[in-house]
Design a protein around this motif. Structure first.
Motif, mmCIF file in Angstrom:
data_model
loop_
_atom_site.group_PDB
_atom_site.id
_atom_site.type_symbol
_atom_site.label_atom_id
_atom_site.label_comp_id
_atom_site.label_asym_id
_atom_site.label_seq_id
_atom_site.Cartn_x
_atom_site.Cartn_y
_atom_site.Cartn_z
ATOM 1 N N GLN A 170 67.543 82.926 30.928
ATOM 2 C CA GLN A 170 66.523 81.984 30.491
ATOM 3 C C GLN A 170 67.115 80.808 29.725
ATOM 4 O OE1 GLN A 170 63.577 84.222 28.315
ATOM 5 N NE2 GLN A 170 62.515 84.867 30.176
ATOM 6 N N THR A 171 68.153 81.081 28.947
ATOM 7 C CA THR A 171 68.821 79.994 28.225
ATOM 8 C C THR A 171 69.444 79.001 29.205
ATOM 9 O OG1 THR A 171 69.331 81.474 26.367
ATOM 10 C CG2 THR A 171 70.601 79.432 26.517
ATOM 11 N N GLY A 172 70.098 79.545 30.223
ATOM 12 C CA GLY A 172 70.684 78.694 31.248
ATOM 13 C C GLY A 172 69.645 77.872 31.973
ATOM 14 N N LEU A 173 68.479 78.471 32.248
ATOM 15 C CA LEU A 173 67.396 77.757 32.926
ATOM 16 C C LEU A 173 66.866 76.628 32.050
ATOM 17 C CD1 LEU A 173 65.453 77.480 35.288
ATOM 18 C CD2 LEU A 173 63.965 79.180 34.180
ATOM 19 N N PHE A 174 66.727 76.878 30.753
ATOM 20 C CA PHE A 174 66.264 75.836 29.833
ATOM 21 C C PHE A 174 67.246 74.664 29.806
ATOM 22 C CE2 PHE A 174 66.606 73.981 25.551
ATOM 23 C CZ PHE A 174 65.340 73.417 25.438
ATOM 24 N N LEU A 175 68.537 74.984 29.724
ATOM 25 C CA LEU A 175 69.552 73.926 29.703
ATOM 26 C C LEU A 175 69.585 73.167 31.031
ATOM 27 C CD1 LEU A 175 72.437 75.822 27.863
ATOM 28 C CD2 LEU A 175 70.944 74.042 26.926
ATOM 29 N N LEU A 176 69.343 73.884 32.117
ATOM 30 C CA LEU A 176 69.304 73.227 33.425
ATOM 31 C C LEU A 176 68.128 72.254 33.506
ATOM 32 C CD1 LEU A 176 70.659 73.292 36.316
ATOM 33 C CD2 LEU A 176 68.695 74.682 36.970
ATOM 34 N N LEU A 177 66.973 72.662 32.993
ATOM 35 C CA LEU A 177 65.813 71.767 32.969
ATOM 36 C C LEU A 177 66.107 70.523 32.141
ATOM 37 C CD1 LEU A 177 62.903 74.352 32.572
ATOM 38 C CD2 LEU A 177 63.581 73.105 34.639
ATOM 39 N N LEU A 178 66.880 70.686 31.073
ATOM 40 C CA LEU A 178 67.286 69.545 30.251
ATOM 41 C C LEU A 178 68.173 68.595 31.053
ATOM 42 C CD1 LEU A 178 67.247 68.197 27.465
ATOM 43 C CD2 LEU A 178 69.234 69.595 26.846
ATOM 44 N N ILE A 179 69.095 69.176 31.838
ATOM 45 C CA ILE A 179 69.974 68.371 32.683
ATOM 46 C C ILE A 179 69.157 67.624 33.743
ATOM 47 C CG2 ILE A 179 71.809 68.472 34.425
ATOM 48 C CD1 ILE A 179 72.845 68.790 31.607
ATOM 49 N N ILE A 180 68.156 68.308 34.317
ATOM 50 C CA ILE A 180 67.295 67.657 35.314
ATOM 51 C C ILE A 180 66.546 66.475 34.688
ATOM 52 C CG2 ILE A 180 65.262 67.972 36.784
ATOM 53 C CD1 ILE A 180 66.152 70.861 37.213
ATOM 54 N N PHE A 181 66.090 66.653 33.451
ATOM 55 C CA PHE A 181 65.400 65.565 32.746
ATOM 56 C C PHE A 181 66.349 64.398 32.498
ATOM 57 C CE2 PHE A 181 64.057 63.624 28.650
ATOM 58 C CZ PHE A 181 62.877 63.063 29.096
ATOM 59 N N ILE A 182 67.590 64.694 32.112
ATOM 60 C CA ILE A 182 68.597 63.652 31.905
ATOM 61 C C ILE A 182 68.893 62.935 33.220
ATOM 62 C CG2 ILE A 182 71.029 63.241 31.314
ATOM 63 C CD1 ILE A 182 70.801 65.484 29.265
ATOM 64 N N PHE A 183 68.973 63.709 34.302
ATOM 65 C CA PHE A 183 69.203 63.128 35.628
ATOM 66 C C PHE A 183 68.067 62.174 36.006
ATOM 67 C CE2 PHE A 183 68.528 63.327 40.258
ATOM 68 C CZ PHE A 183 69.765 62.852 40.707
ATOM 69 N N PHE A 184 66.841 62.571 35.697
ATOM 70 C CA PHE A 184 65.676 61.719 35.974
ATOM 71 C C PHE A 184 65.753 60.420 35.175
ATOM 72 C CE2 PHE A 184 61.410 60.383 34.629
ATOM 73 C CZ PHE A 184 60.853 60.061 35.863
ATOM 74 N N LEU A 185 66.080 60.533 33.881
ATOM 75 C CA LEU A 185 66.200 59.340 33.035
ATOM 76 C C LEU A 185 67.306 58.417 33.546
ATOM 77 C CD1 LEU A 185 65.855 60.741 29.381
ATOM 78 C CD2 LEU A 185 64.138 59.518 30.728
ATOM 79 N N ALA A 186 68.440 59.010 33.923
ATOM 80 C CA ALA A 186 69.564 58.214 34.421
ATOM 81 C C ALA A 186 69.195 57.495 35.715
ATOM 82 C CB ALA A 186 70.788 59.097 34.636
#
Length: 312
Positions: free
Chosen positions: A21-37
């Motif tokens: 679950q921790t990995g999934l949360f961090l992955l969602l954060l990366i996806i959000f960063i990817f969207f912003l970028a």
């Protein structure tokens, strides 16, 4: 890893996050960063292309930086997200080569482009009367094309070497993308010659440009300090500090990673540092250049006047 078929030519990317679950949360954060970028860099390219006031060498170079960042983050993040969500960590031999080629091309080209941007600011502030000659449209195009060509040639050489190394150990790459130095421990031959070439390549495309940028901005800050106009001094300082922030975020972790000997490197540390120059920097660049730049903010208000009118 034990179930992996070692007779296959495919590689395994061990990834950045644990499968919990921790990995999934961090992955969602990366996806959000990817969207912003993606949105941020696409917006910068759109604004610079449409707004006539941004049709200057500095913004022309900036639009190329946004394009490189857009391709940069798209080279690593989508595959990392797919592997995590699907549970499949494999990447084909050809796919690994393609990912390595585009990653290295963007890395080297962006390093050269940032030095071109530093030269642009140096000429604009230290030699303003010669700016139109030294930074003509033709010269600007040459800088951009040169960055792409040199980055591609260097990347092609490294990628071809990496794909011709005999791999006789586990084909599990302890990284979230096909980074050539992370693949070297899997080789069954001595790679000290190639590691020396990586050192030379990193020095030519990253270290020397970084030192050149540092020297040029030393002259720029000296010139800014002696400006009589407070408004001009403030504008020049804001522009230079913005570029220096971008340069530091990009070069520092990159140079630190690639110039260290293998015995001083650790996969965990390399992956954390890689997040800075492959994921965070492409997201931060458009934010830094837009929020601290009146011309870009003005262009945003003109092009998106409907949105700003509703907000007001």
């Amino acid at each position: 890893m034990e179930k992996w078929n070692h007779t296959s030519n495919d590689f395994i990317l061990l990834g950045l996050f644990p499968s919990n679950q921790t990995g999934l949360f961090l992955l969602l954060l990366i996806i959000f960063i990817f969207f912003l970028a993606s949105v941020g860099n696409s917006t910068m390219i759109y604004l610079i292309r449409l707004d006539p006031r941004l049709h200057t060498p500095m913004y022309f170079l900036l639009s190329q930086l946004s394009l490189m960042d857009l391709m940069y983050i798209s080279t690593t993040v989508p595959k990392m997200v797919f592997n995590f969500l699907s549970g499949q960590k494999s990447i084909s031999f050809l796919g690994c080569g393609m990912q390595s080629f585009f990653f290295l091309t963007m890395a080297c080209s962006e390093g050269l482009l940032l030095s071109s941007m530093a030269y642009d600011r140096y000429v604009a502030i230290c030699h303003p009367l010669h700016y139109s000659i030294r930074m003509s449209k033709r010269m600007c195009v040459k800088m951009i094309i040169g960055s792409w060509i040199l980055g591609s040639i260097n990347s092609l050489a490294h990628t071809i070497y990496a794909l011709h190394i005999p791999y006789c150990q586990s084909r599990a790459i302890d990284h979230f993308f096909c980074d050539v130095p992370a693949m070297l421990p899997l080789a069954c031959i001595d790679t000290w010659v190639y590691e020396y070439l990586v050192f030379v390549s990193t020095s030519l495309f990253l270290l020397f440009p970084f030192l050149g940028i540092t020297v040029s901005y030393g002259w720029v800050l000296f010139a800014v300090y002696h400006m009589r106009s407070k408004e001009g001094r403030k504008k020049a300082f804001t522009t230079c500090s913005t570029h220096l922030t971008v340069v530091t975020f990009y070069y520092a972790p990159f140079v630190y990673t690639y110039l260290r000997p293998r015995n001083l490197r650790s996969p965990a540390e390399d992956k954390i540092l890689a997040v800075f120059y492959t994921i965070l920097t492409p997201m931060l660049n458009p934010i830094i250049y837009s929020l601290r730049n009146k011309e870009v903010l003005g262009a945003m208000k003109r092009e998106f006047r409907v949105f700003f009118a509703k907000k007001e």
